[in-house]
Design a protein around this motif. Sequence first.
Motif, mmCIF file in Angstrom:
data_model
loop_
_atom_site.group_PDB
_atom_site.id
_atom_site.type_symbol
_atom_site.label_atom_id
_atom_site.label_comp_id
_atom_site.label_asym_id
_atom_site.label_seq_id
_atom_site.Cartn_x
_atom_site.Cartn_y
_atom_site.Cartn_z
ATOM 1 N N ASN A 467 0.872 -1.173 0.000
ATOM 2 C CA ASN A 467 0.000 0.000 0.000
ATOM 3 C C ASN A 467 0.909 1.224 0.000
ATOM 4 O O ASN A 467 1.653 1.463 0.951
ATOM 5 C CB ASN A 467 -0.893 -0.013 1.239
ATOM 6 C CG ASN A 467 -1.882 1.134 1.267
ATOM 7 O OD1 ASN A 467 -1.544 2.282 0.994
ATOM 8 N ND2 ASN A 467 -3.130 0.835 1.622
ATOM 9 N N ASN A 470 -1.356 6.632 -1.075
ATOM 10 C CA ASN A 470 -1.837 7.705 -1.951
ATOM 11 C C ASN A 470 -0.710 8.321 -2.790
ATOM 12 O O ASN A 470 -0.336 9.480 -2.611
ATOM 13 C CB ASN A 470 -2.532 8.795 -1.135
ATOM 14 C CG ASN A 470 -3.753 8.276 -0.416
ATOM 15 O OD1 ASN A 470 -4.589 7.599 -1.000
ATOM 16 N ND2 ASN A 470 -3.849 8.556 0.871
ATOM 17 N N GLU A 516 -3.643 2.024 -3.349
ATOM 18 C CA GLU A 516 -3.651 3.473 -3.122
ATOM 19 C C GLU A 516 -2.732 4.219 -4.079
ATOM 20 O O GLU A 516 -2.040 5.162 -3.715
ATOM 21 C CB GLU A 516 -3.306 3.821 -1.665
ATOM 22 C CG GLU A 516 -4.411 3.466 -0.690
ATOM 23 C CD GLU A 516 -4.247 4.091 0.683
ATOM 24 O OE1 GLU A 516 -3.483 5.075 0.810
ATOM 25 O OE2 GLU A 516 -4.893 3.595 1.628
ATOM 26 N N ILE A 554 -8.528 6.333 -5.997
ATOM 27 C CA ILE A 554 -7.379 5.440 -5.925
ATOM 28 C C ILE A 554 -7.721 4.101 -6.570
ATOM 29 O O ILE A 554 -8.890 3.733 -6.699
ATOM 30 C CB ILE A 554 -6.913 5.220 -4.476
ATOM 31 C CG1 ILE A 554 -8.075 4.727 -3.599
ATOM 32 C CG2 ILE A 554 -6.305 6.494 -3.914
ATOM 33 C CD1 ILE A 554 -7.664 4.384 -2.174
ATOM 34 N N HIS A 606 -8.146 -4.183 -3.143
ATOM 35 C CA HIS A 606 -8.276 -3.184 -2.074
ATOM 36 C C HIS A 606 -9.757 -3.070 -1.734
ATOM 37 O O HIS A 606 -10.510 -2.364 -2.402
ATOM 38 C CB HIS A 606 -7.718 -1.828 -2.519
ATOM 39 C CG HIS A 606 -7.544 -0.864 -1.389
ATOM 40 N ND1 HIS A 606 -7.112 0.424 -1.576
ATOM 41 C CD2 HIS A 606 -7.738 -0.998 -0.048
ATOM 42 C CE1 HIS A 606 -7.044 1.049 -0.418
ATOM 43 N NE2 HIS A 606 -7.432 0.199 0.527
#
Length: 829
Positions: A467, A470, A516, A554, A606
Amino acid sequence: MTIKQTALAVAIGGMLATPGHAGLVISEYVEGSSNNKAVELRNTGSAPVDLTAWELQVYFNGSSTPGLTIDLAGEVAAGGHFVFAHSAADPAILAVADQTTGAGLFNGDDAITLLEGGVVADSLGQVGVDPGSAWGSGETRTQNATLRRLDGSAADTDPFDAYDPAATFAGFPQDSFDDLGVGDGDGDDGGDDGSDPDQPNLSCGADATPISAIQGTTTDSPLAGDSLVIEAVVTGVFNGDGGLGGFFVEEEASDRDDNPLSSEGLFVYAPDAAVSVGQRVRVAGSITEYGGLTELTDLSGLADCGNTTLPAATTLALPWDTLETPEAYESMRVSFSRPLTVNDTYDLARYGSLTLGSDRHFIPTNIVAPGDDAAVVAELNARDRLILDDGSNQQNPALVPYPTPQLSAAQTVRAGDQVTDLTGILDYRYDEWRLHPSSAPGFISANNRPAGPELTDRGDLVVAAFNVLNFFNGDGFGGGFPTARGADTAEELQRQTAKLVSAISALDADIIGLMEIENDGYGDTSAIAELAAALGGSWAYIDPGLEQLGNDDIAVGLLYRSDRVTPQGAAATLAEGAFAELNRRPLAQTFVPVAGDDGVTVVVNHFKSKGCRGADGANADQGDGQGCWNPMRTQAAEALAGWLANDATGTGEADVLVIGDLNSYAKEDPIQSLVGDGYQDLVARFAGEQAYSYVFYGQAGYLDHALANSPLQAKIADATVWHINADEPRALDYNTEFQTPQQQASYYAPDAYRASDHDPVLVSLTLTADEPADRADLNGDGRVNGRDVARFILAYLFGRADVEHYDVNADGRVDRHDLRAILQVIRER
């Protein structure tokens, strides 16, 4: 006024009221616990005021535009009051409310304007400025307090000027609303008006109220509201800029009672008091409960009675016997007999605090089943929790004192480390028990930074799940910031990229599933293209041939080493059912090593987060430890298994590896659903019950998973979690906000540590391993038949000389599942 604020003022032009404006003013402001929020208006004129043209506006979190506008209704008599409140406020507030709303109202860092016909008549706060948590200090602040207008103070008709509530209001403790709708607005709470000729006796040694009588044996003081005098020893002083606004005192041994349930310590709220540790003082004031802490406040006298020896610190240990146990030591000087373990570093740089316990805490549903068992673990964790604070209310301190002498990228404290020499004041505020140390604690690096991933066997192929917190790249040309998530500037993106490249390179994986990453397609300026380019070499990414993967900000993605593996067939995704909206769409691709012909299908996922926004019915939090949206995630797991069982990539590849952030802990329904469909939890298999990849509220667990279907399980060589992120303070990531220029330099390093908030998971595969059909031939005659079954049963009943020889399904154990594997081979043949 800043240039930005000046521009705002010009833009709204005539909204600023003239000095001669008359009518309503904000006479009382309540920012209490939960929904206890209200604004009282007072008519200062000699005629009734029709509210048709009046409105309240709220500017959230430093915004320059109102986030909430409320049209007022009704009429306010001359000299009368009008109360606007939240519809879920305390009944005492609602009893005097003239108008309510169910919308979210203000917090301490939100500005409020009162307007008539679009013209500002009064304001509270400063529009366009985020003060942090509140304007003001002590009790005269806009957070967790009540403000009442001082008699004769003028309305603030310029909402853009610097703001200090003390110029206009008197402050009162949180949830003080006895004056709401009835007071005269002069800051008087209806108590002693000062006309009483009796003065407190400040003669040292005279009769005084014992602190034990003030504290009592319950949470709230039995003497709350009383004015009295105490005489005790100062044990800690926390005044000054950003301090707690007072000092702590404790009774000397000769003045204590014999009840172990009543505390002998007390906090004195006196921001300007000049006292010192070891000084014996006599203090007059009134007792109040402020946010669960018993305080002596509204001081009417303080006398110096000389110096004396500090009372001995009371020795304590975690866990508490009950959640109420620490009440008996509130505001006392204490020490802890054993080192405590760091469980959370989340608030270290923001508030100067660490979460401690007697041992490492784990998310209940990561180690036990949801429901009653999880509730037991949750209570145990709650009784084993203490905040190591820094004696300050200051946010984003310039010097973070932990680990001693201060935090930096090269000198960190990690969850799992230990803290020693803990002596200080036991305090309760912001809903937590806290220790403000009287001397610098010591730190033991019990959980050192791992240099690299620890796979005992890297096999033929390594797959990782990561992950990336972002990763958004603006417009792809160095601009376009800020974006919906991630880096706010090109500089932050550069810092983020450097850390991710360090981490991903050190993984030395052949295939990496990403979560992300910005969902901006697969062109040359996309986020995934930029990350692959930054990694250099032979890194490439899977393009599923879509403009973007679903409609979320995302998405998931797949990176791979083109010199090591080759994609086989086309990428596949699932867009229906549980993946139509809330769960991010999965991405599946079959890969074959360049030097081999046996492949594996990797599926990165996710699932929906546990956040409760919009959740209702079965998807709301059921109180079983699984959070919100658990049915939605379970539906995703079921749909995923069904999709993969039908050769999702169309390649005929039987081996499937599910990876990604499933937003579910090990014992929760979505994971158990996949296990029930034949998938093996590889993190549990190789890392054990106390494995983790994420830390939330001081509890560790793994949301990041790797699960192998039945055919693949025999080819798994190893799996591990690389603990580079979850244990580290968040201040060490790429972000620069809330940091001084010096901190931006000292907190940051372009290394792998705190590249994200999730730890990466790695799985190694040995694709050249024998097939189950080969291992099922136990007698080596080239056939699998009843003789192999008999051989297995005899070996199982009477002992096995070579365990591995009988481990047909290669799961590390010899049990009934191996017999089933033999029978399955016979059926297939």
